[in-house]
Scaffold this motif. Structure first.
Motif, PDB file in Angstrom:
ATOM      1  N   LEU A  25      14.981  42.374  10.529  1.00 20.29           N
ATOM      2  CA  LEU A  25      15.594  42.918  11.740  1.00 20.29           C
ATOM      3  C   LEU A  25      14.907  44.208  12.178  1.00 20.29           C
ATOM      4  O   LEU A  25      14.735  44.462  13.377  1.00 20.29           O
ATOM      5  CB  LEU A  25      17.089  43.158  11.512  1.00 20.29           C
ATOM      6  N   THR A  26      14.509  45.018  11.216  1.00 22.51           N
ATOM      7  CA  THR A  26      13.780  46.236  11.572  1.00 22.51           C
ATOM      8  C   THR A  26      12.418  45.900  12.172  1.00 22.51           C
ATOM      9  O   THR A  26      12.002  46.498  13.172  1.00 22.51           O
ATOM     10  CB  THR A  26      13.604  47.119  10.328  1.00 22.51           C
ATOM     11  N   ASP A  27      11.719  44.948  11.554  1.00 23.94           N
ATOM     12  CA  ASP A  27      10.436  44.512  12.120  1.00 23.94           C
ATOM     13  C   ASP A  27      10.619  43.977  13.541  1.00 23.94           C
ATOM     14  O   ASP A  27       9.774  44.185  14.414  1.00 23.94           O
ATOM     15  CB  ASP A  27       9.810  43.439  11.240  1.00 23.94           C
ATOM     16  N   TRP A  28      11.729  43.289  13.768  1.00 23.96           N
ATOM     17  CA  TRP A  28      12.024  42.760  15.098  1.00 23.96           C
ATOM     18  C   TRP A  28      12.211  43.904  16.102  1.00 23.96           C
ATOM     19  O   TRP A  28      11.705  43.840  17.227  1.00 23.96           O
ATOM     20  CB  TRP A  28      13.268  41.884  15.012  1.00 23.96           C
ATOM     21  N   LEU A  29      12.892  44.953  15.704  1.00 23.43           N
ATOM     22  CA  LEU A  29      13.091  46.083  16.612  1.00 23.43           C
ATOM     23  C   LEU A  29      11.780  46.803  16.904  1.00 23.43           C
ATOM     24  O   LEU A  29      11.577  47.325  18.011  1.00 23.43           O
ATOM     25  CB  LEU A  29      14.102  47.062  16.012  1.00 23.43           C
ATOM     26  N   ALA A  33      11.753  54.674  17.675  1.00 27.46           N
ATOM     27  CA  ALA A  33      12.765  55.623  17.205  1.00 27.46           C
ATOM     28  C   ALA A  33      14.067  54.909  16.856  1.00 27.46           C
ATOM     29  O   ALA A  33      14.685  55.174  15.816  1.00 27.46           O
ATOM     30  CB  ALA A  33      13.005  56.689  18.274  1.00 27.46           C
ATOM     31  N   LEU A  34      14.480  53.984  17.694  1.00 26.60           N
ATOM     32  CA  LEU A  34      15.698  53.219  17.405  1.00 26.60           C
ATOM     33  C   LEU A  34      15.509  52.326  16.191  1.00 26.60           C
ATOM     34  O   LEU A  34      16.439  52.141  15.397  1.00 26.60           O
ATOM     35  CB  LEU A  34      16.075  52.381  18.627  1.00 26.60           C
ATOM     36  N   ALA A  35      14.325  51.775  16.044  1.00 24.36           N
ATOM     37  CA  ALA A  35      14.051  50.920  14.885  1.00 24.36           C
ATOM     38  C   ALA A  35      14.137  51.725  13.595  1.00 24.36           C
ATOM     39  O   ALA A  35      14.698  51.260  12.596  1.00 24.36           O
ATOM     40  CB  ALA A  35      12.680  50.274  15.022  1.00 24.36           C
ATOM     41  N   ARG A  36      13.589  52.941  13.590  1.00 26.44           N
ATOM     42  CA  ARG A  36      13.644  53.776  12.382  1.00 26.44           C
ATOM     43  C   ARG A  36      15.089  54.139  12.045  1.00 26.44           C
ATOM     44  O   ARG A  36      15.498  54.104  10.876  1.00 26.44           O
ATOM     45  CB  ARG A  36      12.807  55.037  12.580  1.00 26.44           C
ATOM     46  N   GLY A  37      15.860  54.514  13.067  1.00 25.03           N
ATOM     47  CA  GLY A  37      17.258  54.842  12.811  1.00 25.03           C
ATOM     48  C   GLY A  37      18.045  53.661  12.280  1.00 25.03           C
ATOM     49  O   GLY A  37      18.865  53.806  11.365  1.00 25.03           O
ATOM     50  N   PHE A  38      17.819  52.501  12.856  1.00 22.27           N
ATOM     51  CA  PHE A  38      18.489  51.286  12.391  1.00 22.27           C
ATOM     52  C   PHE A  38      18.117  50.993  10.943  1.00 22.27           C
ATOM     53  O   PHE A  38      18.977  50.692  10.106  1.00 22.27           O
ATOM     54  CB  PHE A  38      18.096  50.122  13.297  1.00 22.27           C
ATOM     55  N   ASP A  39      16.837  51.083  10.634  1.00 22.43           N
ATOM     56  CA  ASP A  39      16.370  50.780   9.280  1.00 22.43           C
ATOM     57  C   ASP A  39      16.991  51.737   8.263  1.00 22.43           C
ATOM     58  O   ASP A  39      17.436  51.308   7.189  1.00 22.43           O
ATOM     59  CB  ASP A  39      14.836  50.873   9.248  1.00 22.43           C
ATOM     60  N   LYS A  40      17.025  53.016   8.594  1.00 29.98           N
ATOM     61  CA  LYS A  40      17.596  53.987   7.666  1.00 29.98           C
ATOM     62  C   LYS A  40      19.073  53.710   7.414  1.00 29.98           C
ATOM     63  O   LYS A  40      19.547  53.792   6.271  1.00 29.98           O
ATOM     64  CB  LYS A  40      17.406  55.397   8.225  1.00 29.98           C
ATOM     65  N   VAL A  94      22.186  49.325  19.089  1.00 33.99           N
ATOM     66  CA  VAL A  94      20.796  49.650  19.412  1.00 33.99           C
ATOM     67  C   VAL A  94      20.442  49.142  20.801  1.00 33.99           C
ATOM     68  O   VAL A  94      19.814  49.848  21.604  1.00 33.99           O
ATOM     69  CB  VAL A  94      19.850  49.057  18.353  1.00 33.99           C
ATOM     70  N   GLN A  95      20.842  47.906  21.103  1.00 35.11           N
ATOM     71  CA  GLN A  95      20.532  47.341  22.422  1.00 35.11           C
ATOM     72  C   GLN A  95      21.215  48.140  23.526  1.00 35.11           C
ATOM     73  O   GLN A  95      20.611  48.414  24.572  1.00 35.11           O
ATOM     74  CB  GLN A  95      20.972  45.881  22.489  1.00 35.11           C
ATOM     75  N   SER A  96      22.453  48.525  23.306  1.00 35.07           N
ATOM     76  CA  SER A  96      23.180  49.294  24.327  1.00 35.07           C
ATOM     77  C   SER A  96      22.533  50.655  24.546  1.00 35.07           C
ATOM     78  O   SER A  96      22.365  51.107  25.691  1.00 35.07           O
ATOM     79  CB  SER A  96      24.637  49.463  23.906  1.00 35.07           C
ATOM     80  N   ARG A  97      22.150  51.328  23.446  1.00 31.80           N
ATOM     81  CA  ARG A  97      21.529  52.642  23.593  1.00 31.80           C
ATOM     82  C   ARG A  97      20.173  52.544  24.276  1.00 31.80           C
ATOM     83  O   ARG A  97      19.815  53.396  25.099  1.00 31.80           O
ATOM     84  CB  ARG A  97      21.396  53.302  22.223  1.00 31.80           C
ATOM     85  N   ALA A  98      19.400  51.505  23.933  1.00 32.38           N
ATOM     86  CA  ALA A  98      18.104  51.332  24.579  1.00 32.38           C
ATOM     87  C   ALA A  98      18.271  51.073  26.067  1.00 32.38           C
ATOM     88  O   ALA A  98      17.552  51.645  26.905  1.00 32.38           O
ATOM     89  CB  ALA A  98      17.341  50.184  23.915  1.00 32.38           C
TER      90      ALA A  98
END
Length: 998
Positions: free
Chosen positions: A360-364, A374-381, A401-405
């Motif tokens: 999922l992180t790779d997908w982001l 930036a959103l991908a890193r936050g999600f992964d953490k 993540v989708q809503s914030r983006a």
């Protein structure tokens, strides 16, 4: 009539006697078919036939197109099956079976590809056949029979089946369109094509043209036609055409590169040399060179920059498979992780089967998701640091993540390139979850179309974006149209998407050159072999080694089944095919030709040359032939595409291992600014101090380098946190219920209370809520069992406490020193101690829990007592310090902060054999079992009977003096490893510059 094998000496383009042979055949039969292996060679031969005025009487086609044309005239109305239709129907056949019916085969894409190859060449021979007794062959035959039935139901037929039926029709009807065929450069003759050609030969004429490099195939071709009852004649031999000279007469050079680091630079220099030495052509025509290699796109990516720096443009046709595109990779990864998440939610597998979901992180991170890094890193953490998030929690976070983006995009300026890019990261996963792959691909497509080309790369972003768009569109077309037309479900159709492929043309050039030196075209050796003679200025055959050009024969289940059915394909010997293709590629050059190879890999192991290299080198004089050799000594030139002229080369002198430079020393002791503006060291906890004293290098690696784990773990650290939380909550409950401490009288009630606390803390940890730094969250039955095992261990701890330190009771639990302003050894002290027990007289014992099974390493004997074996007195060493000092440090700090009379500093082992060990004053050492002191701890301070003189207060002072000396060394920058490191140190030392030269 018979099949004639004709030897000829023409080049790629038919000429001379060969064209006359075709003209005579047209004159005799009126209509002649020339079979060629590919559309590229078809186009070359069509131009030559047109120039020779052969007219429409000569039909130049590939074998598959020939069969298709005959089937339209003589067939029964069924349509020929395409490669994609074959894959879809094979997958539908395979995935419809139960796993038990398929054993020992498995329903996976590899089996689909194997069965598709079998169906393509062997279906007419396998249908209805009875295989051997082994289970795998019986399953294969049953699957092929079922596939044949699906073809009939849909009005389709395999080309191989059509060829067999056409052979019978030709034998009966002898139509004019199937009376003469000439086979040219077709080096693979499947059994069905041999059977059809044999019937054409009986009815009219078939001629198989073999050039000199193909004549080793003559006996095998003759044997194949003889086995189907067709006579073979080998009487004709044609002369060569003007200019069709072989590779032996060409100017060849050989370049050997010492290793892979110099490969790109050496190949680029060689190409520049070939172009500069090529003869001048027509005015205004740029020079052209061809690079023939096994993997053109990969070599283009590596060499394009080097060539552009030399003023040479380059181009390649890139073929991208579904699995090589971002769309394909992400769809496959998401499909896999979603299937595991659904199985975990349904209780079929444990959560450990999908967490921490790196897919999922790779997908982001992928541009087609519409999110950003930036959103991908936050999600992964967030996902990796919380094992208790669960499937629903992860999906909610993905939606967030989708809503914030999307919200961030709406705030951008109207002319911003990302303003209208949709965030589809959550909806694509939801579509895959709902088994709606078409909607998933359409969502990706919407993001691809809105993204700027730079999102896919600064050098070739536009081309890669076009490739991604084409692949997404093709996937939608296959799932919506192709699969629907064949009545194949979308779920099955997604299994064969890996077979999809797109082609794109890429070109690289340098804008800094006013006029280009020339152009280099990258292609495979097979493509270079169909170039017309003397059509380019230079040819470079790269990576001429056995890894790129092997001579192995094909093996596997398809070949084995063909042999069992008596339907072997007639295939030109690999060595002869390589020789034939190389000679034709070499003849395409009107100037120089070079062969290059890398002689050693990255591990300095030999790479062996291909047979092509060896044979051509032998033609030039064997060992005496000149081979140019390029080494790897020019480091800057090897890694700088522009050459050493623009690269800055510096020699760096490294410090000795485990020594820091002057500029780095201040970062060892981190500072903070007080209210009055003064800089003072930040607080050190007792565990940090103990770590530095034990081994400065380990402290440096863990506290300053900090190689932390990526994922929240299920290790001893998390288990220790869990035990701390349980014991802290337990003693708080004991005090709230008025029991003060655990005693033999309230032991039964205490154990019942422990069970309640254990269950409550376990539930909190399972939700990821804990006062400790990391929760203990089980994701598998095995981990659940490990948590279950902790309860009986803690029950033994409570029983031990009932008989230990009878006058004392827990007074301070998880006591923090961070806000007390206490100094220790001249440094601010922080951190917390697990527990401090106090009695009615104000005496205190410091206790630190250790969730480990052996408490003996925490024993501490009076250092003034002589050792029994050597008689030495440890305290005589001015640098003496005990191995474990954490409780001693906090004991000294408690004397200053709270004025307590500290009488003990103990470590409490809560696993295995429960015990307290450490240092206590002599009045707390056990004299008799069950006397209410520290069970099993016989020696106190001072150890008078052993000759010791150091009391407990003196021990605390001595330890502080020794630690003050060590912390002074820390301020000076000492991070060298301990002279006698602990076993645990060896996990950190490899990170501490032991291999700094690597």
């Amino acid at each position: 009539m018979a099949v004639q094998i004709v030897r000829h000496a023409s080049g790629v383009v038919p000429a001379g006697d060969e064209l006359q042979l075709m003209a005579r055949a047209v004159e005799r039969f009126g209509r002649v078919t020339l079979l060629v292996p590919s559309t590229s060679e078809r186009d070359v031969c069509r131009r030559a036939a047109a120039d020779a005025h052969l007219g429409v009487g000569l039909d130049i086609v590939t074998p598959t197109a020939w069969i298709e044309g005959l089937w339209e005239l003589l067939g029964d109305g069924r349509r020929l099956c395409t490669n994609l239709q074959r894959q879809l129907l094979i997958a539908d056949t395979l995935y419809a079976r139960d796993e038990r019916e398929l054993a020992p085969l498995r329903a996976n894409p590899g089996t689909v590809r194997m069965l598709a190859r079998m169906a393509k060449d062997l279906l007419p021979f396998a249908e209805g056949a009875k295989g051997p007794a082994d289970a795998a062959t019986r399953v294969v035959f049953s699957l092929l029979d079922a596939y044949g039935a699906r073809l009939r139901d849909r009005g389709l037929i395999e080309p191989a089946q059509a060829a067999v039926l056409l052979a019978d029709a030709v034998a009966d009807l002898a139509p004019a369109c199937a009376r003469c065929a000439i086979v040219r450069d077709v080096t693979t003759l499947p059994a069905h094509l041999v059977r059809l050609l044999a019937q054409v030969g009986r009815a009219g004429s078939v001629q198989v043209l073999l050039r000199a490099s193909q004549q080793v195939w003559e006996e095998e071709v003759a044997r194949a036609f003889s086995q189907v009852g067709c006579a073979v004649e080998r009487a004709l031999e044609l002369g060569g055409a003007e200019g069709a000279d072989g590779a032996a007469t060409r100017a060849l050079s050989f370049l050997e590169v010492a290793g892979p680091h110099a490969r790109a630079r050496a190949y680029a220099d060689e190409l520049a040399s070939l172009l500069s030495s090529a003869p001048a052509g027509d005015s205004g025509r740029a020079k052209t060179a061809v690079v023939a290699c096994a993997r053109p796109a990969e070599l283009f990516d590596e060499l394009a920059g080097y060539l552009a720096a030399r003023g040479i443009a380059s181009s390649v046709t890139r073929f991208s498979r579904f699995s090589q595109t971002v769309v394909g990779q992400q769809f496959a990864a998401l499909t896999d992780v979603v299937s595991r998440m659904k199985a975990a939610q349904e209780g079929q597998v444990a959560d450990g089967a999908w967490w921490p979901a790196p897919e999922l992180t790779d997908w982001l991170y992928a541009p087609v998701s519409g999110a950003d890094a930036a959103l991908a890193r936050g999600f992964d953490k967030k996902i990796r640091s919380n094992r208790a998030l669960g499937v629903e929690g992860v999906l909610r976070e993905l939606q967030s993540v989708q809503s914030r983006a999307g919200s961030a995009r709406r705030k951008l300026a109207d002319d911003h390139p990302m303003r209208r890019v949709p965030a589809v990261c959550s909806e694509v996963v939801q579509f895959i979850w709902q088994d709606r792959p078409v909607s998933a691909f359409k969502s990706m497509l919407s993001a691809i179309e809105a993204l700027p080309a730079s999102a896919f790369g600064t050098r070739d972003g536009r081309c890669r974006q076009a490739t991604e768009r084409a692949m997404a569109e093709r996937a939608v077309d296959v799932l919506m149209n192709e699969a629907r037309a064949l009545d194949v479900s979308q779920a099955v159709a997604t299994k064969i998407l890996d077979g999809l492929c797109t082609a794109s043309r890429e070109r690289a050039a340098s804008a800094s050159f006013e006029g280009e030196v020339g152009t280099v075209v990258f292609m495979t050796l097979a493509d270079a072999a169909v170039l017309e003679s003397a059509s380019v200025d230079a040819v470079l055959l790269t990576d001429v080694d056995v890894a790129s050009y092997p001579l192995s024969h094909e093996e596997g289940p398809v070949v084995t089944l063909g042999s069992a059915l008596g339907a072997d394909a007639v295939v030109l010997e690999p060595a002869a095919r390589l020789r034939d293709q190389a000679e034709r590629a070499i003849c395409a050059s009107r100037g120089s030709v070079a062969l290059t190879r890398v002689s050693h890999d990255r591990q300095a192991k030999d790479r062996y040359p291909a047979a092509l290299w060896t044979e051509l080198l032998a033609l030039r004089g064997g060992d005496e032939a000149p081979v140019e050799k390029t080494g790897e000594g020019d480091v800057a030139g090897d890694f700088d595409p522009a050459g050493t002229g623009t690269a800055r080369v510096e020699r760096v002198l490294c410090l000795p291992p485990q020594r820091l430079g002057v500029s780095a020393v201040p970062y060892l002791v981190l500072m903070r600014r007080t209210e009055d503006g003064a800089l003072v060291p930040r607080q050190f906890s007792a565990s940090q101090i103990e770590s530095y004293v034990g081994c400065p290098l380990c402290w440096f690696v863990s506290s300053r380098v900090r190689p932390s784990m990526i994922d929240a773990g299920f290790t001893n650290m998390e288990k220790g946190n869990f035990v701390h939380d349980v014991m802290d909550r337990f003693h708080e409950e004991v005090r709230e219920r008025g029991m003060r401490r655990v005693t033999p009288e309230n032991l039964r009630a205490s154990l019942a209370l422990l069970d309640e606390v254990f269950a409550a803390v376990r539930a909190e940890h399972a939700r990821g809520k804990t006062a400790s730094s990391a929760a203990l969250v089980a994701l598998s039955p095995t981990e659940q069992a490990q948590i279950d095992d902790i309860l009986p261990q803690l029950r033994r701890v409570v029983r031990y406490e009932a008989d230990a330190l009878a006058p004392f009771a827990p007074e301070y639990l998880e006591y923090s020193f961070n806000g007390l302003g206490v100094d220790y050894a001249g440094w601010p002290l922080g951190g917390r101690i697990d527990r401090v027990d106090v009695d009615a007289e104000g005496r205190a014992v410091v206790i630190d829990y250790k969730h480990r099974s052996d408490a003996n390493p925490f024993k501490l004997k009076d250092p003034t007592a002589p050792l029994k074996k050597t008689g030495e007195v440890p305290a005589d060493d001015p640098r003496w310090l005990p191995e474990h000092t954490q409780t001693l440090i906090y004991g000294q700090a408690l004397r200053r902060a709270l004025g307590l009379d500290v009488r003990g500093a103990l470590y409490f082992s809560t696993k295995g054999k429960v015990a307290m060990r450490g240092a206590v004053s002599s009045e707390l050492a056990e004299e008799e079992p069950g006397d209410g002191r520290v069970p099993g701890l016989r020696d106190g301070f001072p150890a008078v009977q052993a000759g010791g003189t150091m009391d407990f207060d003196a021990l605390l002072d001595r330890v502080e003096e020794g630690i003050a000396e060590r912390l002074g060394e820390l301020r000076a920058g000492r991070i060298a490893a301990a002279a006698d490191p602990l076993t645990s140190c060896y996990h950190n030392h490899p990170l501490g510059f032991e291999r700094r030269d690597a």
